[in-house]
Structure formats: C-alpha cells, structure tokens
Motif scaffolding. Structure first.
Motif, PDB file in Angstrom:
ATOM      1  N   LYS A 199       0.748  -1.294  -0.039  1.00 19.53           N
ATOM      2  CA  LYS A 199      -0.068  -0.010   0.009  1.00 19.53           C
ATOM      3  C   LYS A 199       0.763   1.165  -0.057  1.00 19.53           C
ATOM      4  N   GLU A 200       2.076   1.245   0.819  1.00 20.39           N
ATOM      5  CA  GLU A 200       3.108   2.333   0.911  1.00 20.39           C
ATOM      6  C   GLU A 200       3.463   2.446  -0.410  1.00 20.39           C
ATOM      7  N   GLU A 201       3.955   1.465  -1.043  1.00 18.87           N
ATOM      8  CA  GLU A 201       4.673   1.380  -2.516  1.00 18.87           C
ATOM      9  C   GLU A 201       3.692   2.080  -3.416  1.00 18.87           C
ATOM     10  N   LEU A 202       2.587   1.587  -3.287  1.00 20.29           N
ATOM     11  CA  LEU A 202       1.520   2.014  -4.465  1.00 20.29           C
ATOM     12  C   LEU A 202       1.274   3.432  -4.130  1.00 20.29           C
ATOM     13  N   ARG A 203       1.168   3.948  -3.032  1.00 18.37           N
ATOM     14  CA  ARG A 203       1.070   5.501  -2.668  1.00 18.37           C
ATOM     15  C   ARG A 203       2.076   6.333  -3.476  1.00 18.37           C
ATOM     16  N   GLY A 204       3.399   5.592  -3.173  1.00 21.40           N
ATOM     17  CA  GLY A 204       4.487   6.393  -3.802  1.00 21.40           C
ATOM     18  C   GLY A 204       4.548   6.384  -5.173  1.00 21.40           C
ATOM     19  N   MET A 205       4.160   5.109  -5.834  1.00 17.56           N
ATOM     20  CA  MET A 205       4.095   5.210  -7.342  1.00 17.56           C
ATOM     21  C   MET A 205       3.042   5.960  -7.860  1.00 17.56           C
ATOM     22  N   GLU A 206       1.947   6.036  -7.312  1.00 18.77           N
ATOM     23  CA  GLU A 206       0.911   7.011  -7.617  1.00 18.77           C
ATOM     24  C   GLU A 206       1.432   8.453  -7.841  1.00 18.77           C
ATOM     25  N   THR A 207       2.278   8.778  -6.630  1.00 21.45           N
ATOM     26  CA  THR A 207       2.769  10.098  -6.837  1.00 21.45           C
ATOM     27  C   THR A 207       3.706  10.305  -7.999  1.00 21.45           C
ATOM     28  N   ASP A 208       4.579   9.354  -8.036  1.00 24.29           N
ATOM     29  CA  ASP A 208       5.650   9.381  -9.202  1.00 24.29           C
ATOM     30  C   ASP A 208       5.077   9.450 -10.585  1.00 24.29           C
ATOM     31  N   LEU A 209       4.036   8.571 -10.507  1.00 22.06           N
ATOM     32  CA  LEU A 209       3.244   8.563 -12.032  1.00 22.06           C
ATOM     33  C   LEU A 209       2.533   9.784 -12.308  1.00 22.06           C
ATOM     34  N   ALA A 234       5.204  -1.680 -13.394  1.00 23.75           N
ATOM     35  CA  ALA A 234       5.710  -1.870 -11.888  1.00 23.75           C
ATOM     36  C   ALA A 234       4.486  -1.849 -10.970  1.00 23.75           C
ATOM     37  N   GLN A 235       3.682  -0.640 -11.236  1.00 26.44           N
ATOM     38  CA  GLN A 235       2.617  -0.509 -10.339  1.00 26.44           C
ATOM     39  C   GLN A 235       1.655  -1.621 -10.424  1.00 26.44           C
ATOM     40  N   ARG A 236       1.603  -2.017 -11.801  1.00 30.99           N
ATOM     41  CA  ARG A 236       0.436  -3.312 -11.647  1.00 30.99           C
ATOM     42  C   ARG A 236       0.894  -4.511 -10.974  1.00 30.99           C
ATOM     43  N   LYS A 237       2.156  -4.622 -10.982  1.00 35.65           N
ATOM     44  CA  LYS A 237       2.896  -5.778 -10.227  1.00 35.65           C
ATOM     45  C   LYS A 237       2.494  -5.716  -8.494  1.00 35.65           C
ATOM     46  N   VAL A 238       2.927  -4.544  -8.521  1.00 37.82           N
ATOM     47  CA  VAL A 238       2.745  -4.335  -6.724  1.00 37.82           C
ATOM     48  C   VAL A 238       1.195  -4.114  -6.503  1.00 37.82           C
ATOM     49  N   GLN A 239       0.192  -3.768  -7.432  1.00 39.56           N
ATOM     50  CA  GLN A 239      -1.279  -3.861  -7.191  1.00 39.56           C
ATOM     51  C   GLN A 239      -1.601  -5.425  -6.941  1.00 39.56           C
ATOM     52  N   GLY A 240      -0.856  -6.218  -8.025  1.00 40.10           N
ATOM     53  CA  GLY A 240      -1.205  -7.791  -7.833  1.00 40.10           C
ATOM     54  C   GLY A 240      -0.623  -8.149  -6.369  1.00 40.10           C
TER      55      GLY A 240
END
Length: 295
Positions: A199-209, A234-240
C-alpha cells in the motif's frame, strides 16, 4: 400418587438388582435336589449360573460330559454313556444333565444326576461318593463362572484400550490443528505486513506516476514515455501483490476460524473421552475384583 408409586417401584427394582448382584458375586453353591427326567425323578446335584444364557451353560456342560463319556445322547436331556469319573466310582457311570432357565432373573439352573452300579447318587448314598459328585459339579461350575468372568473382563479391557487409542488420536489431532493454526496466524500476520508494504509502495508510485504524466503533458519525450510504461507495469505488479496479500489475509482469517472451531470441539471430545476412560477403568477394576472373588 402416581409419582409415589413410580418411586416405590424404582426402589424395589434397585433393591432387586442389588440382590442379584450380590448373588452373582457369592460362592458357587451345589445343592442336592431332585429333578424329573424323561425316565423318572432322580436325585441331582444342582447349581445356579447367573448372568448368562441357557445355550452357553448347556454347551459348557455338554463339553464336560463329553470329556468323560464314551458317548453322549439324548433329546430331552443330555446323557453321558459309560462315563468314567474315578473320584465318584471306579466303574463307568451314566450322567444325566438338564437345565432350566428363568429369563426374568437371568438364571440357569443345571441338574446333574449320576447313575452308578449302586443306583443314583443321592442323600442315601455313601458320603464319600456324595462329596466326590458334589466336588465334580462344583469344579466345573466354578470353571464356567471363571471363564465367563474372564471373558467379560477381557472385553472390558479391550474397550478401555480402544478408548485410550481414541484419546491418543484426539491428542495428535489437536497438536496437528494447533500447529496449523499457528502457521495460519503467521500467514495472516505476513499478509497484513505485505498489505501495508504494498500500500505504501502504491502510494509512492501514484505520486511518481502523477508527476511523470504531468511532465509528459508539458514536455513530451519518447524516452520518458518508455519510463512511464515501465512505471505503470511496476505499479500493476505491486497492485497484484497487494491484492494477493488481501486475499491471503481473508483466507487466513477463514482458516483460523475453522481451526479454532476444530480445536474447541477436539478439547470437548477429549474431556468426554477422558470421562469415558475413567468410567471404563472403574468398570475394569470392578470386574477384576469380581474374578478374584469367585469361589
């Protein structure tokens, strides 16, 4: 009025059963009586067998008479022809056996008559012959009582061992279920941690995207477009990974609930089985004392 009547009946029944129990545990008694056989009334040596059936009793005495007789005949009663029982008579004798049962009392009375060259053994016979005949009947009646009591004890001991095996199996199953629960709870904890991490990784990825998309809108670039695609992949992988962790937690919660119920039922079953074992152990001890007391 009806309640009082039932209570009196219950007390009388209890007293009756208690009396039968005492009788069953009492000494082996051989009485001199008389019985009407097909060829007349003759003096007999009678013994009462309890807690068994007529077929078992007759089979036992048939074997006894067969072992000392050259031939066994008879339809209305069992007759041992040319029987040799040296302690009763040096000559061959004839043995007559007939049983009668009282089903309501679980009793079988066996009548044994001995016909010697001096006539039927009875109250007017030689005292040593009477003692020998009585001893013969006593010995074989005692043997039957011991055989039946030992069979009853052996069966009770088998049941006890079976109950103990059941308890050991329940204990192994409990140990296995508790181990599975511990592992499931660990999976649950791992899934929760994975959810927090992803969840933390996705939050950071959303910001970067978001920043990357904004940069592309203002300054389009082919190389940056490729970077954007890699970031989305990478975001889809982490989401999975996150979705997998959520599913793993749900499964772990469901599995834990099932295992906890299994453990609860197992512990209840163990308590009941332990009580059953204690009752059976007490029963076995009673039967061992019964065997010791037979005489």
């Amino acid at each position: 009025m009806e309640v009082g009547k039932r209570l009196r009946c219950s007390l009388l029944l209890s007293a009756f059963v208690g009396a039968l129990t005492l009788f069953a545990q009492g000494p082996t008694v051989v009485e001199m009586r008389s019985y009407s056989f097909s060829n007349g009334v003759h003096p007999t040596f009678a013994v009462v067998h309890t807690d068994t059936d007529q077929r078992t009793v007759e089979a036992h005495w048939r074997d006894v008479i067969k072992n000392v007789s050259s031939k066994v005949t008879g339809k209305k009663e069992l007759i041992g022809m040319a029987a040799l029982v040296s302690e009763i008579s040096p000559d061959t004798i004839r043995i007559l056996m007939k049983s009668e049962s009282v089903k309501s009392l679980s009793q079988v009375t066996v009548h044994i008559a001995f016909l010697t060259t001096r006539g039927y053994v009875g109250t007017s016979s030689d005292s040593s012959m009477v003692r020998s005949a009585r001893a013969f009947v006593y010995r074989h009646a005692l043997a039957l009582r011991m055989e039946l009591a030992n069979k009853e004890l052996a069966l009770a001991e088998r049941y006890l061992k079976g109950y103990e095996r059941d308890l050991a199996m329940l204990q192994r199953e409990l140990e296995r279920a508790e181990g599975q629960l511990a592992r499931t709870e660990m999976k649950d904890s791992t899934a929760v941690l994975d959810q927090a991490r992803t969840k933390e990784e996705l939050r950071g990825m959303e910001t970067d995207l978001a920043n990357k998309n904004k940069q592309q809108d203002t300054e389009p670039d082919v190389e940056a477009e490729e970077d954007l695609k890699d970031m989305q992949k990478a975001q889809r992988k982490v989401q999975g990974q996150h979705d997998k962790a959520v599913k793993a937690e749900q499964q772990a919660i469901k599995r834990s609930a099932s295992l906890e119920e299994t453990i609860r039922r197992n512990k209840e079953a163990q308590v009941k089985k332990e009580q059953q074992i204690e009752r059976q152990r007490a029963h076995v001890e009673e039967l061992r004392e019964k065997v010791k007391s037979i005489h």
